[in-house]
Design an enzyme around this catalytic site. Structure first.
Site, PDB file in Angstrom:
ATOM      1  N   ASN A   9       0.865  -1.181   0.000  1.00  0.00           N
ATOM      2  CA  ASN A   9       0.000   0.000   0.000  1.00  0.00           C
ATOM      3  C   ASN A   9       0.900   1.229   0.000  1.00  0.00           C
ATOM      4  O   ASN A   9       1.499   1.554   1.017  1.00  0.00           O
ATOM      5  CB  ASN A   9      -0.886  -0.043   1.261  1.00  0.00           C
ATOM      6  CG  ASN A   9      -1.689   1.225   1.460  1.00  0.00           C
ATOM      7  OD1 ASN A   9      -1.785   2.063   0.571  1.00  0.00           O
ATOM      8  ND2 ASN A   9      -2.282   1.360   2.643  1.00  0.00           N
ATOM      9  N   LYS A  11       0.015   4.229  -0.251  1.00  0.00           N
ATOM     10  CA  LYS A  11      -0.652   5.393   0.365  1.00  0.00           C
ATOM     11  C   LYS A  11      -0.463   6.616  -0.544  1.00  0.00           C
ATOM     12  O   LYS A  11      -0.439   6.460  -1.762  1.00  0.00           O
ATOM     13  CB  LYS A  11      -0.133   5.605   1.784  1.00  0.00           C
ATOM     14  CG  LYS A  11      -0.227   4.320   2.618  1.00  0.00           C
ATOM     15  CD  LYS A  11       0.007   4.521   4.077  1.00  0.00           C
ATOM     16  CE  LYS A  11      -0.143   3.180   4.787  1.00  0.00           C
ATOM     17  NZ  LYS A  11      -0.038   3.306   6.242  1.00  0.00           N
ATOM     18  N   HIS A  92      -9.479   1.126   5.140  1.00  0.00           N
ATOM     19  CA  HIS A  92      -8.204   1.314   5.837  1.00  0.00           C
ATOM     20  C   HIS A  92      -8.426   2.290   6.999  1.00  0.00           C
ATOM     21  O   HIS A  92      -9.224   3.220   6.886  1.00  0.00           O
ATOM     22  CB  HIS A  92      -7.161   1.863   4.858  1.00  0.00           C
ATOM     23  CG  HIS A  92      -5.784   1.867   5.427  1.00  0.00           C
ATOM     24  ND1 HIS A  92      -5.368   2.805   6.345  1.00  0.00           N
ATOM     25  CD2 HIS A  92      -4.733   1.035   5.245  1.00  0.00           C
ATOM     26  CE1 HIS A  92      -4.111   2.544   6.689  1.00  0.00           C
ATOM     27  NE2 HIS A  92      -3.706   1.472   6.028  1.00  0.00           N
ATOM     28  N   GLU A  94      -6.813   4.697   7.971  1.00  0.00           N
ATOM     29  CA  GLU A  94      -6.590   6.106   7.606  1.00  0.00           C
ATOM     30  C   GLU A  94      -7.807   6.682   6.891  1.00  0.00           C
ATOM     31  O   GLU A  94      -8.113   7.866   7.038  1.00  0.00           O
ATOM     32  CB  GLU A  94      -5.306   6.223   6.764  1.00  0.00           C
ATOM     33  CG  GLU A  94      -4.068   5.986   7.635  1.00  0.00           C
ATOM     34  CD  GLU A  94      -2.855   5.443   6.908  1.00  0.00           C
ATOM     35  OE1 GLU A  94      -2.814   5.454   5.671  1.00  0.00           O
ATOM     36  OE2 GLU A  94      -1.924   4.985   7.617  1.00  0.00           O
ATOM     37  N   GLU A 162      -5.210  -4.891  10.761  1.00  0.00           N
ATOM     38  CA  GLU A 162      -4.204  -3.848  10.946  1.00  0.00           C
ATOM     39  C   GLU A 162      -4.489  -3.087  12.237  1.00  0.00           C
ATOM     40  O   GLU A 162      -5.332  -2.180  12.252  1.00  0.00           O
ATOM     41  CB  GLU A 162      -4.235  -2.869   9.765  1.00  0.00           C
ATOM     42  CG  GLU A 162      -3.931  -3.516   8.433  1.00  0.00           C
ATOM     43  CD  GLU A 162      -3.363  -2.514   7.428  1.00  0.00           C
ATOM     44  OE1 GLU A 162      -2.268  -2.769   6.918  1.00  0.00           O
ATOM     45  OE2 GLU A 162      -4.005  -1.479   7.203  1.00  0.00           O
ATOM     46  N   GLY A 168       2.669   2.245  10.718  1.00  0.00           N
ATOM     47  CA  GLY A 168       3.665   3.307  10.575  1.00  0.00           C
ATOM     48  C   GLY A 168       4.406   3.649  11.849  1.00  0.00           C
ATOM     49  O   GLY A 168       5.129   4.647  11.909  1.00  0.00           O
ATOM     50  N   SER A 207       3.565  -2.140  10.299  1.00  0.00           N
ATOM     51  CA  SER A 207       5.008  -2.209  10.560  1.00  0.00           C
ATOM     52  C   SER A 207       5.635  -3.554  10.182  1.00  0.00           C
ATOM     53  O   SER A 207       6.574  -4.004  10.830  1.00  0.00           O
ATOM     54  CB  SER A 207       5.317  -1.852  12.020  1.00  0.00           C
ATOM     55  OG  SER A 207       4.955  -0.505  12.274  1.00  0.00           O
TER      56      SER A 207
END
Ligand code: PGA
Length: 247
Positions: A9, A11, A92, A94, A162, A168, A207
């Protein structure tokens, strides 16, 4: 038998120059797992051209629930497919945080993806506060029930676990924590979808990097990974693919 999947991904990272990384990946020795790169929408068509008929599949990072219409700035599932995508990441964390997406909206998007012939990678995961409160499985169970459409199969659906706090951050859950959630996901899918659940791949994300990939891929019910930062460079992602191929 579920074929393993290493999904990247990108992003909101990358310009046309980044396709050089995809070229390196596409030119590498074919892996014993599926490989997918989800670049920003601006690069999907060019990425699909670079990937060609080779081993790397191309996906989107989101789609709109509607097939077409007055939705400025949005992209439909059919448009992703037309640009050369075979998959789309949905829900996701985010998107859930930045755009207020809820489970019902994610589910509607997954239905749109299926109608367009795309495989939806539906993301679920708890925040750190939810884990600290002992609510991890309750949160994930609710997201799974709300975000995954009826009749899901391994052809149209992949689930990515996730943990929000692992994305991250360089932090990962313990292997036991990953196993607990993945076993729970498999059991929940079996309850709802019966035998079809066994075809649905479960990815871990948050991660994942070359140094921890092999141990994560050895965990029960982990069928691959959804990789952010470490998917941007072919050298890193290639090592993750190699670890998954060997798992
Ligand atoms: P990360 O992101 O690998 O950079 O933690 C994972 C993701 O958000 O899919």
């Amino acid at each position: 038998m579920r074929r393993k999947l290493a999904a990247g991904n990108w992003k909101m990272n990358g310009t046309r120059a980044s396709l050089d990384e995809l070229r390196l990946l596409a030119g590498a020795h074919p892996a014993a797992c599926d490989m997918l790169i989800c670049p920003p929408a601006t690069l999907i068509a060019a990425a699909a051209g670079v990937a060609g008929a080779g081993p790397v599949l191309i996906g989107g990072q989101d789609c709109h629930a509607a097939a077409s219409g007055a939705h400025t700035g949005d992209i439909s599932a059919a448009q992703l497919a037309d640009a050369g995508a075979s998959h789309v990441i949905l829900g996701h964390s985010e998107r859930r945080a930045d755009h207020g997406e809820g489970d019902a909206q994610v589910r509607a998007k997954a239905e749109a993806a299926r109608a367009a012939g795309l495989t939806a990678i539906v993301c679920v995961g708890e925040t750190e506060a939810e884990r600290d409160a002992g609510a991890t499985l309750a949160v994930i169970g609710r997201q799974l029930a709300g975000s995954v459409p009826d009749g899901a199969t391994g052809t149209d659906t992949v689930i990515a676990y996730e943990p929000v706090w692992a994305i991250g951050s360089g932090r990962t859950p313990t292997l036991a924590q990953i196993a607990e959630v993945h076993d729970f996901l498999r059991a929940s899918l079996r309850t709802r979808f019966g035998a079809a659940a066994d075809g649905i791949r479960l990815l871990y994300g948050g991660s994942v990097k070359p140094a921890n990939a092999a141990e994560i891929f050895a965990v029960s019910n982990v069928d691959g990974a959804l990789v952010g930062g470490a998917s941007l460079r072919a050298a890193d992602f290639g090592q993750i693919v190699a670890a998954l191929s060997a798992a």
